[in-house]
Design an enzyme around this catalytic site. Structure first.
Site, short mmCIF file in Angstrom:
data_model
loop_
_atom_site.label_atom_id
_atom_site.label_comp_id
_atom_site.label_asym_id
_atom_site.label_seq_id
_atom_site.Cartn_x
_atom_site.Cartn_y
_atom_site.Cartn_z
N SER A 569 0.85 -1.19 0.00
CA SER A 569 0.00 0.00 0.00
C SER A 569 0.89 1.24 0.00
CB SER A 569 -0.96 -0.04 1.18
OG SER A 569 -1.98 0.91 1.06
N ASP A 654 -9.67 -3.52 -5.59
CA ASP A 654 -9.04 -2.73 -4.52
C ASP A 654 -9.67 -1.33 -4.46
OD1 ASP A 654 -7.32 -1.39 -2.76
OD2 ASP A 654 -5.60 -2.55 -3.44
N HIS A 689 -8.05 -4.79 -1.55
CA HIS A 689 -6.83 -4.30 -0.91
C HIS A 689 -6.28 -5.27 0.13
CE1 HIS A 689 -4.10 -0.96 -0.31
NE2 HIS A 689 -4.25 -1.05 0.99
#
Length: 717
Positions: A569, A654, A689
């Site tokens: 991330s 995501d 995600h």
């Protein structure tokens, strides 16, 4: 790959290169497989007098529902096929890694029950099942079990299933919960009647998955999200049994740089609405027994001031950074909440960061951070005496566990270190007695005494001392011959704690040293640590990580050619930046769901979370912020040079970092770089995600990542 499939990829805009990528190390070879090359479709961005041509902007089209959507999916599938082919010879190793990781998990298990409003709540898992059962017992642990929700059964037929926000009504008759089956963190509210077992018709889409009951047992508050940006947008009031279309807006957030949420005080007296951005916050409150009433502003938002409110029986406590960079605790009367009535209760300390409060009738438990490590401090509300708990390891993590009961002298906390499995402990704040309730059982041959954890400090280029936590198996040579796996995050003030991982043992037992670099941008060393790694100081995050890598080589924990890096991330942004800044330092890098197209993403306010991030990265509509962000954005700074071997992962759904960022990055890297090192992209076409939702499925991804690194090391077993 079948010929028919190859032709379909070509027709939809994916071309196959004829070059062969071969890398040898310890007799390791990459297969002679053609890598996908995305079609070039120039798109021009002009802002602040700066013209940039983006050849792969079209890869946004699936997200934007544009004309190239099918071509985007074809490209991602081609990349998946390429990654599978390149790692074909590791499939046996991946299977072994998965099996050994799974074998360390106790499949039939049960969490430590906690008491809340007369019931003991717990989760239990069963052999071979991916999810869990949410259960409770009334009054005593010897009472009959009541199955509240069977998540194993509810998840059947779904590639992804996440249930969250479990909220039981004050009369214990209803449970509200949120469900996400897409992995975009949009939860549908469901309510179940616990007396009849009926799931009611109240079904509310697009919530954050957090719910708060009023005292009347029929009013429920929740946070609604924007369907495009996914931003938390409104606090809604729902009446049990009513049509959600008539739910009432009790608060609407007008500033799209803020997050909002609603919660109840532990003593059950108040309902709070928290509106918070990176730099400032505002709280509203309402008596829980007056759900139809109007929320009152606790203290109007102040510039660069954050605050949260804790309700006691006789006053409010406010945790704030007003005139206190590391936060302090002030008190104010229940009927006088504005700032002029705030009086210092626990003063500001320059060497201690206050991270939160757990309130009890007679005590406070302060979650703090000292010298980069977490700490719990017990404060007696009557005597004013405060004392710290002692833990006795070089690097560890301690945190409050579930403490739902207000009138008790027992605080429950969790403890872990890089060699100590997660432990649940009850601590009597009066007698200071500790009771170990449970330590995570690691099946197999794990013995804590066979592993070593250390904490060292690397000197950054500006002289700042950056802490590093390490773990390795006893007997591992520290002479530069061991491979080292370095992890970090470094954003949003999120601290990366030195915790235990049974999965990580698969590296340690194969001779790896594992390290966490606690770089600036986190909050490990206090609030200034965060301030020095964000906005116009963001590059400190990247240089800290590079300097940690160099230190570990200098100190013989690793050597060039045996150093690996991983981040996800915002930590994937870190990976992209260090690849551009110091590509020759790493033999392999794993970037998970990486935020790598910083400028383009921050210029597009239709992308989820963009506007909330302006105070973290800057707003590129501002010229100075634009050029600073452009100076480090991984996608913008790819040049013709040799990059290390790369494995990049993403999820099609995501919601935090859209799939197209890593896809564009890979396309540009492969078209620009020199040398024969590989660039691999794996897109999970079902998840988002956080990856897979089952408790075993994620191990397949972990096995793939470890197999990639082990292949680079020439380790086949």
């Amino acid at each position: 790959m079948k010929i028919k499939a190859v032709f379909s990829f070509i027709l939809l805009g994916v071309v196959l290169t004829s070059c062969t990528e071969i890398k040898e190390k310890n007799m390791m070879k990459w297969p002679d497989v053609n890598a996908p090359v995305a079609t070039i479709k120039p798109y021009t961005r002009i802002i602040h007098g700066d013209t940039v041509v983006d050849n792969y902007y079209w890869l946004n089209d699936y997200f934007k529902k544009g004309p190239d959507s099918a071509a985007v999916l074809a490209y991602l599938e081609a990349e998946n096929a390429y990654t599978t082919a390149m790692l074909k010879d590791t499939e046996g190793l991946q299977a072994r890694l998965f099996d050994e990781m799974k074998a360390r998990i106790k499949e039939k298990d049960e969490s430590v029950p906690y008491l809340d409003n007369g019931y003991y709540y717990y989760r239990r898992t069963e052999d071979g099942k991916q999810y869990y059962k949410l259960c409770r017992k009334k009054g005593s642990l010897s009472a009959p079990e009541e199955l509240l929700l069977d998540i194993d059964a509810l998840a059947k037929g779904h590639a992804y299933y996440s249930a969250t926000g479990f909220a039981v009504s004050p009369d214990n008759k209803f449970i509200a919960y949120g469900v996400d089956t897409v992995s975009r963190r949009e939860y549908v509210l469901h309510i179940k009647n616990l007396e009849t077992g009926e799931v009611m018709k109240d079904r509310v889409p697009r919530t954050t998955g957090e719910f708060t009951w009023a005292a009347d047992n029929k009013t429920l508050f929740y946070t609604a999200t924007n369907p495009i940006t996914l931003l938390s947008e409104k606090i809604m009031r729902h009446t049990l049994g009513s049509n959600p279309e008539v739910d009432v807006v009790v608060y609407e957030e007008k500033d799209n740089s803020n997050y909002i949420g609603v919660y109840k005080s532990k003593n059950g007296t108040y309902i709070f609405i928290q509106s918070e951005g990176t730099l400032s916050s505002e709280v509203r409150y309402l008596k829980a027994d007056d759900p139809q009433g109007n929320f009152r502003v606790f203290q109007p938002r102040m510039h660069n001031v954050l605050y949260t409110v804790t309700a006691l029986e006789d006053r409010f406590l406010v945790t704030t950074n007003r005139d206190a960079q590391n936060f302090k605790v002030v008190e104010t009367p229940l009927d006088k909440t504005s700032v002029q009535h705030w009086k210092d209760y626990i003063p500001h300390r320059t060497d201690v960061l206050v991270q939160g409060i757990d309130e009890f009738k007679d005590f406070l438990v302060l979650s703090e951070r000292k010298n980069g490590l977490t700490n719990l401090a017990i404060h007696d509300l009557h005597s004013g005496h405060t004392y710290d708990l002692d833990f006795g390891e070089a690097a560890f993590t301690v945190y409050p566990s579930v403490n739902a009961t207000y009138n008790t002298h027992i605080v429950r906390y969790g403890y872990s270190s890089m060699v100590t499995p997660p432990s649940t402990i009850d601590f009597n704040m009066q007698t200071k007695e500790k009771t170990l309730l449970k330590q995570q059982e690691v099946l197999g041959s794990y013995k804590q005494e066979n592993y070593v954890t250390e904490r060292v400090f690397a000197k950054a280029q500006d002289g700042t001392e950056v802490p590093i936590s390490l773990v390795y198996k006893k007997g591992t040579a520290k002479d530069g011959t061991a491979p080292l796996y370095l992890y970090a995050y470094g954003s949003y003030g999120m601290s990366m704690e030195p915790t235990f991982s049974s999965v990580r043992l698969s590296l340690l037992d194969r001779g790896f040293i594992y390290a966490i670099a606690h770089i600036r941008g986190g909050e490990e060393m206090g609030r200034q640590w965060y301030e020095d790694g964000k906005m116009m100081k963001k590059i400190n995050t990247f240089t800290d990580f590079i300097d940690c890598g160099k230190y570990l080589i200098d100190q013989k924990y690793a050597a060039k050619g045996k150093l690996y890096a991983e981040g996800g991330s915002a930590g994937g942004l870190l990976m992209g930046a260090i690849l551009n800044m110091a590509p020759d330092l790493w033999n392999g890098v794993i970037a998970a769901v990486p935020f790598v197209d910083v400028v383009n993403t921050m210029l597009d306010d239709t992308i989820p979370l963009t506007t909330n991030e302006y105070d973290e990265w800057g707003n590129p509509n501002n010229k100075e912020a634009y050029f600073y962000m452009k100076s480090y954005s991984p996608y913008e700074n790819i040049t013709a040079k040799s990059y290390p071997n790369l494995l990049i992962t993403t999820g099609l759904h995501d919601s935090q970092v859209q799939y197209f960022e890593p896809a564009k990055w890979v396309a540009k890297l492969r078209a620009t770089k020199t040398g024969n090192n590989v660039v691999l992209l794996k897109t999970d076409m079902d998840f988002g995600h956080g990856g897979a939702s089952g408790r075993f499925d994620y191990l397949k991804d972990q096995a793939l990542e470890y197999a990639f690194v082990l292949k680079l090391e020439g380790i086949r077993n």
